[in-house]
Design an enzyme around this catalytic site. Structure first.
Site, PDB file in Angstrom:
ATOM      1  N   ALA A 141       5.485  -9.192  -0.444  1.00 24.92           N
ATOM      2  CA  ALA A 141       5.116  -7.733  -0.817  1.00 24.92           C
ATOM      3  C   ALA A 141       5.808  -7.478  -2.254  1.00 24.92           C
ATOM      4  O   ALA A 141       5.196  -6.340  -2.749  1.00 24.92           O
ATOM      5  CB  ALA A 141       5.434  -6.723   0.303  1.00 24.92           C
ATOM      6  N   GLN A 165       0.240  -1.833  -2.322  1.00 26.25           N
ATOM      7  CA  GLN A 165       0.412  -0.447  -2.078  1.00 26.25           C
ATOM      8  C   GLN A 165       1.052   0.430  -3.278  1.00 26.25           C
ATOM      9  O   GLN A 165       1.241  -0.431  -4.220  1.00 26.25           O
ATOM     10  CB  GLN A 165       1.317  -0.337  -0.962  1.00 26.25           C
ATOM     11  CG  GLN A 165       1.921   1.092  -0.475  1.00 26.25           C
ATOM     12  CD  GLN A 165       3.048   1.532  -1.111  1.00 26.25           C
ATOM     13  OE1 GLN A 165       3.902   0.740  -1.681  1.00 26.25           O
ATOM     14  NE2 GLN A 165       3.400   2.928  -1.140  1.00 26.25           N
ATOM     15  N   SER A 167       3.409   1.641  -4.739  1.00 24.86           N
ATOM     16  CA  SER A 167       4.783   1.372  -5.483  1.00 24.86           C
ATOM     17  C   SER A 167       4.986  -0.027  -5.798  1.00 24.86           C
ATOM     18  O   SER A 167       5.925  -0.461  -6.622  1.00 24.86           O
ATOM     19  CB  SER A 167       6.078   1.499  -4.531  1.00 24.86           C
ATOM     20  OG  SER A 167       5.934   0.634  -3.487  1.00 24.86           O
ATOM     21  N   LYS A 168       3.946  -1.085  -5.629  1.00 17.97           N
ATOM     22  CA  LYS A 168       3.876  -2.357  -5.961  1.00 17.97           C
ATOM     23  C   LYS A 168       3.722  -2.854  -7.300  1.00 17.97           C
ATOM     24  O   LYS A 168       3.123  -2.036  -8.158  1.00 17.97           O
ATOM     25  CB  LYS A 168       3.056  -3.137  -4.703  1.00 17.97           C
ATOM     26  CG  LYS A 168       3.267  -2.965  -3.430  1.00 17.97           C
ATOM     27  CD  LYS A 168       4.572  -3.349  -3.031  1.00 17.97           C
ATOM     28  CE  LYS A 168       5.085  -3.291  -1.612  1.00 17.97           C
ATOM     29  NZ  LYS A 168       5.107  -1.928  -1.050  1.00 17.97           N
ATOM     30  N   LEU A 169       4.182  -4.049  -7.730  1.00 22.65           N
ATOM     31  CA  LEU A 169       3.954  -4.488  -8.951  1.00 22.65           C
ATOM     32  C   LEU A 169       2.759  -4.461  -9.402  1.00 22.65           C
ATOM     33  O   LEU A 169       2.455  -4.463 -10.427  1.00 22.65           O
ATOM     34  CB  LEU A 169       4.841  -5.943  -9.144  1.00 22.65           C
ATOM     35  CG  LEU A 169       6.131  -5.712  -8.836  1.00 22.65           C
ATOM     36  CD1 LEU A 169       6.795  -7.216  -8.697  1.00 22.65           C
ATOM     37  CD2 LEU A 169       6.819  -4.974 -10.000  1.00 22.65           C
TER      38      LEU A 169
END
Length: 394
Positions: A141, A165, A167-169
């Protein structure tokens, strides 16, 4: 992406939708896997990956004691028992020694989490899994595009799970994916995520009760558009992370997490510091974080709980009867120290700025450390809340 927006067919059926097919192919190639399946989020990707790997209900799955609750929750959703193992003190990733101690005759799988800015030791964990006949499901993740010994995250075990999601890269607000190079696993994933329907071209139909875990075509189009700039963003974050490490060398109160030399392409989801309160006038971590935030640095201390103490994972034998008789260790010292005393998480967006922005972050950290003695006895509301939370958890 505009084509997906204008064609009016924003859903995920039939699977794969045009955008998810294109993105899945490119994402699998980027991670050295034959297949990728786009799904609704990174929790269900873990759940159906365990099921597709043949991990049996009631069996034990070893997970890190320090990570997001979803890693353990997905094990429960798959009908299995999460067994916690402690993490390494300098990477916060799953300890192979702790995994070895946690294995029982009921253990069928292990989920290493590539946490924040580095990898779990996939060499030792792979050897351990092979010796005990365990399935390896990588929780990637935080690791979009990362490489270990030149191989893409998710390709080192039997399957890899990714989250998209907010906040992810790489993000579509929500979403997930599973990568694998095993056609049988891909067949099972497809049916589990697509209401039991079989993958086109499958030679033998095996009935299965599946979910609707499909990703929408619009989400996949958003992700596909971002994939082209992912490498450039990684390079910028990497340069800025190196600069921040250099600027913090002489700040004794903080130590960045160690990145294993076998990580041939590191990525930074969060730049994580180990905070040493004994070198900072005894000021608790949460008070340090409150002061750093007051200096304008986005940061968090209690980013993750130690999972054995998480209220979200309280044992519920009525809902999850497989957990009722499971034994667990009572102490996870590294995970608890990381969660409640030591870790400071700085989000990856901070590293997308200019070098001068990174210098300001380093200056703020140094300033708070130098003036830490002034925080002792301060009645600032944020610091008082931090102290109260620390008291409640220790």
């Amino acid at each position: 992406m505009l084509g997906a927006l204008r064609d009016g067919d924003w859903g995920g059926f039939p699977l794969p939708s045009p955008s998810s097919e294109r993105f899945a192919r490119r994402f699998a190639e980027r991670h050295d896997s034959r297949f990728a399946l786009c799904v609704a989020n990174g929790t269900v990707s873990l759940e159906i990956a365990l099921q597709a790997l043949g991990v049996e209900p009631g069996s034990e799955v070893v997970v890190p004691a320090y990570t997001f609750e979803a890693t353990a929750a997905a094990v429960l959703f798959a009908g299995c028992v999460p067994v916690f193992a402690d993490v390494e003190p300098d990477t916060y990733c799953l300890s192979a020694d702790a995994v070895a101690a946690a294995i029982t005759p009921r253990t069928q799988a292990v989920i290493p989490v590539h946490l924040a800015m580095t990898f779990a030791d996939m060499d030792r964990l792979g050897e351990l899994a092979a010796r005990h006949g365990l399935r390896v499901l990588e929780d990637c993740a935080h690791a979009h595009g990362a490489r270990w010994r030149g191989r893409g995250a998710g390709s080192l075990g039997d399957a890899g799970s990714f989250s998209f999601q907010t906040s992810k890269l790489l993000t579509a607000g929500e979403g997930g994916a599973v990568v694998t190079s095993d056609p049988a696993v891909m067949d099972a994933l497809y049916a589990l995520a697509n209401c039991g329907r079989q993958r086109p071209g499958r030679e033998r139909d095996t009935p299965v009760i599946g979910h609707n875990y499909r990703m929408t075509d619009l989400q996949a189009a958003v992700l596909d558009a971002q994939l082209d700039r992912l490498d450039a963003q990684h390079q910028r974050r990497g340069r800025n992370a190196d600069r921040l490490r250099e600027r913090l060398v002489d700040v004794a109160a903080v130590t960045p997490l160690r990145v294993d030399a076998r990580v041939t392409e590191p990525v930074i989801y969060q730049f994580v510091l180990r905070y040493h309160e004994e070198r900072c006038a005894g000021v608790p971590r949460d008070a340090f974080v409150a002061a750093l935030a007051a200096e304008g640095v986005p940061c968090d201390g209690l980013f993750y709980q130690a999972l054995p103490r998480s209220e979200l994972l309280r044992r519920d034998p009525l809902r999850y009867p497989q957990w009722a008789s499971a034994g667990q260790r009572s102490e996870y010292p590294v995970a608890e120290r990381a969660a409640y005393r030591e870790s400071v998480w700085i989000p990856h967006q901070v590293l997308l700025g200019e070098p001068g922005d990174v210098d300001q972050v380093a200056e703020a950290i140094d300033k708070v450390c130098r003036l830490a003695a002034d925080l002792v006895g301060v009645d600032h509301p944020a610091i008082e809340r931090a102290r109260a939370a620390r008291t409640d958890r220790t």
